[in-house]
Enzyme design. Sequence first.
Site, PDB file in Angstrom:
ATOM      1  N   ASP A   1      40.961  37.379  34.131  1.00 46.72           N
ATOM      2  CA  ASP A   1      40.191  37.668  35.344  1.00 46.72           C
ATOM      3  C   ASP A   1      39.883  39.167  35.366  1.00 46.72           C
ATOM      4  O   ASP A   1      40.799  40.002  35.364  1.00 46.72           O
ATOM      5  CB  ASP A   1      40.989  37.264  36.587  1.00 46.72           C
ATOM      6  CG  ASP A   1      40.191  37.400  37.876  1.00 46.72           C
ATOM      7  OD1 ASP A   1      38.994  37.738  37.793  1.00 46.72           O
ATOM      8  OD2 ASP A   1      40.760  37.189  38.966  1.00 46.72           O
TER       9      ASP A   1
ATOM     10  N   TYR B   1      31.885  43.337  39.428  1.00 48.06           N
ATOM     11  CA  TYR B   1      30.606  43.996  39.721  1.00 48.06           C
ATOM     12  C   TYR B   1      30.803  45.506  39.880  1.00 48.06           C
ATOM     13  O   TYR B   1      29.992  46.308  39.395  1.00 48.06           O
ATOM     14  CB  TYR B   1      30.005  43.431  41.006  1.00 48.06           C
ATOM     15  CG  TYR B   1      29.470  42.015  40.914  1.00 48.06           C
ATOM     16  CD1 TYR B   1      29.603  41.273  39.752  1.00 48.06           C
ATOM     17  CD2 TYR B   1      28.824  41.423  41.996  1.00 48.06           C
ATOM     18  CE1 TYR B   1      29.125  39.984  39.662  1.00 48.06           C
ATOM     19  CE2 TYR B   1      28.334  40.119  41.917  1.00 48.06           C
ATOM     20  CZ  TYR B   1      28.496  39.410  40.746  1.00 48.06           C
ATOM     21  OH  TYR B   1      28.016  38.136  40.671  1.00 48.06           O
TER      22      TYR B   1
ATOM     23  N   ARG C   1      39.209  49.252  48.815  1.00 52.08           N
ATOM     24  CA  ARG C   1      40.105  48.262  49.427  1.00 52.08           C
ATOM     25  C   ARG C   1      41.264  48.920  50.161  1.00 52.08           C
ATOM     26  O   ARG C   1      41.853  48.323  51.064  1.00 52.08           O
ATOM     27  CB  ARG C   1      40.621  47.300  48.347  1.00 52.08           C
ATOM     28  CG  ARG C   1      39.503  46.481  47.714  1.00 52.08           C
ATOM     29  CD  ARG C   1      40.006  45.520  46.652  1.00 52.08           C
ATOM     30  NE  ARG C   1      38.885  44.946  45.903  1.00 52.08           N
ATOM     31  CZ  ARG C   1      39.002  43.980  45.003  1.00 52.08           C
ATOM     32  NH1 ARG C   1      40.203  43.481  44.731  1.00 52.08           N
ATOM     33  NH2 ARG C   1      37.931  43.522  44.375  1.00 52.08           N
TER      34      ARG C   1
ATOM     35  N   ASP D   1      33.190  36.420  35.829  1.00 53.08           N
ATOM     36  CA  ASP D   1      34.314  37.336  35.622  1.00 53.08           C
ATOM     37  C   ASP D   1      35.619  36.648  35.251  1.00 53.08           C
ATOM     38  O   ASP D   1      36.662  37.299  35.183  1.00 53.08           O
ATOM     39  CB  ASP D   1      34.528  38.181  36.879  1.00 53.08           C
ATOM     40  CG  ASP D   1      34.841  37.343  38.108  1.00 53.08           C
ATOM     41  OD1 ASP D   1      34.536  36.139  38.102  1.00 53.08           O
ATOM     42  OD2 ASP D   1      35.383  37.892  39.084  1.00 53.08           O
ATOM     43  N   GLU D   2      35.604  35.351  35.000  1.00 44.95           N
ATOM     44  CA  GLU D   2      36.836  34.639  34.660  1.00 44.95           C
ATOM     45  C   GLU D   2      36.622  33.770  33.433  1.00 44.95           C
ATOM     46  O   GLU D   2      35.544  33.215  33.227  1.00 44.95           O
ATOM     47  CB  GLU D   2      37.314  33.767  35.834  1.00 44.95           C
ATOM     48  CG  GLU D   2      37.653  34.551  37.094  1.00 44.95           C
ATOM     49  CD  GLU D   2      38.151  33.640  38.201  1.00 44.95           C
ATOM     50  OE1 GLU D   2      39.082  32.845  37.939  1.00 44.95           O
ATOM     51  OE2 GLU D   2      37.605  33.700  39.318  1.00 44.95           O
TER      52      GLU D   2
END
Length: 624
Positions: A24, A29, A61, A116-117
């Site tokens: 992952d 992005y 975050r 993305d995984e």
Amino acid sequence: MDDLAQSVDFCAVNNHQRTIIHIDIDCFYAQVEMIKNPALRHCPLGIQQKNIIVTSNYLAREYGIQKCMLVSEGLQLCPQLVLVRGEDLHDYRQVSAKITSLLHRFSPQVEKLGLDENFVDVTNLVAERLMESKGEESVDGYVYGDLNEKCECGCKKRLCIGSYIAGEMRSEICNVLGITSCAGITYNKLLAKLVCTIHKPNKQTTIFPCSSLALVSGLQNVRGIPGIGHRTHETLQLLGINSVTDLQNSNLASLQKALGNDLAIYIKKLSYGIDDSPVKQTGKPQSIGLEDGFRKICVESEVKDKLFTLLQRLLKLLFEDGRIPGSIRVTVRKYDSTQKHSHRTSRQCNIPASLFSSGACHNKNEPVSPKSNEKLMTLIMQLFHKMVDISKPFHLTLVGLAFTKFQERKTGKSSISSFLINDISVQSVLNFRSVSSEADKMEYSSIYQSPHISMEKSDLEPEPSPKKTRRDFVCSRSNVQFSSEEEDVPIRMMCEGPSGDSVDNALWADRGLESHNEQTVGIQTIPLVGSTSSGVTRKCPVDSQMSSCSSDTAHDVSNDIEFHCPHNVDADVFCALPHELKKELMHAWRIERNETSPISQSKKVTLCTKPKQTSIYQYLISNK
């Protein structure tokens, strides 16, 4: 319920043979944007699509920025937040493809999950390294649960080796692309995905079977189990099932009544951490589409502008993909003001492949011709009008376009498919008996002047036009007329290599087309021998590997590979085939010739035994 319980116990003990890694990418992005603009690495960054922050870097975050947060809310939490528009997914798709390509170095079994995984099954690689292992049981990265727990099947050693392979994957991605990632290592896809999120960012976690039940049971909501979607979750809520423990303790019969037998058993097993689904190798997508959401559109001209913009972006993606679509789908989302909810509607139709012929694909900025663009927009608007009555008020909140039903683009004269495929059906280009006697008696000059020869002038068209009959197709391919005396006589061409060696090159010549007895190919002269006519030439490329052979090699080839060509073969096709296919075709023809009776004076050919199904010969001979 007893049967399910036995199945759960059996799977929990015995189904640990695989080693699955889930990769992952961290804030995918955002990382791509930071690579494009390194100045963004040291500031809080959010990726904006419409009025939503779809993702952010970890610095943002820390200010409380969350996924799918409104831009206005994000700016209130972090006024210095830098926003980058992320509606154009082109760069993200390219980086995603590079990541998947790197993972293929470790195993061919790679399954993409979004951009993305990726799931990677490294069971075979682990088995190879296990033979070289010295018995050490150390783990690279974190461990969920107790490392000292034992399992009788020996999965602990395999997962330890898998953890080091996962570390190598992440290092490769970081070193080559400059992108960090997380990994989950275990024996099935469900647990690998769940454990991957335990330690982030740029970390990896391994879980052993003894801790699997604790991991799944620790989820806050049953919706957290991958594989349980929105509708299934709603049904479970109606049954009073909210937590994973509720699902584990639920009555199987009640689940089967509400969800069906297969789905009920499937999600019941998921609640115990059991997932036997394989890692499916991801090929090219079955559809390529784009959507655009907005608050409100109620005018046809605005809809057309939106669809036109989507089409131009979609054509660029199609150009990169390289395939030809067979269908286009239009999607709209209507808002019902009386019911206060939205619903999606789609319509699709087939589209001609000629709109995407390689002759029209000039470059990425102009993937199709203006005329093709106009035709596509006409089809799109026709589909739109089938879904929306513009004579009445309407309220749209989304439009989308997608191409589906792909077929591979042919590569011109060098591709054998250009000779064999007309639309999707295999055409015979060798058997001239299907052509009428009038066509057989045509002179070369009349064939050359036929309007059907225009299909040969360009090898850019992806396929022969379906409007042409089989007779037209064969006639245009064939520039040869056989006489009754010469039809069954193969003509051999001798090639003189650079060193002067004579090579039996197993090519044939057509009869009566030119008035010379020699033909120059490149810088080589090819004299034709064995012809009963003085006017026999044929423009056939000589295999480079044959023409460059030494005399010894030429002698071996001459002795070992005798090519005697049947009368019903088009020399154009044969000359374009690779050398190995020529050998295989001649071998199959020899078998046929040995098993058939001699040809009578009236040329009535008896039926011959079919070649084996794996032979290329079956694709080249009609009416077999």
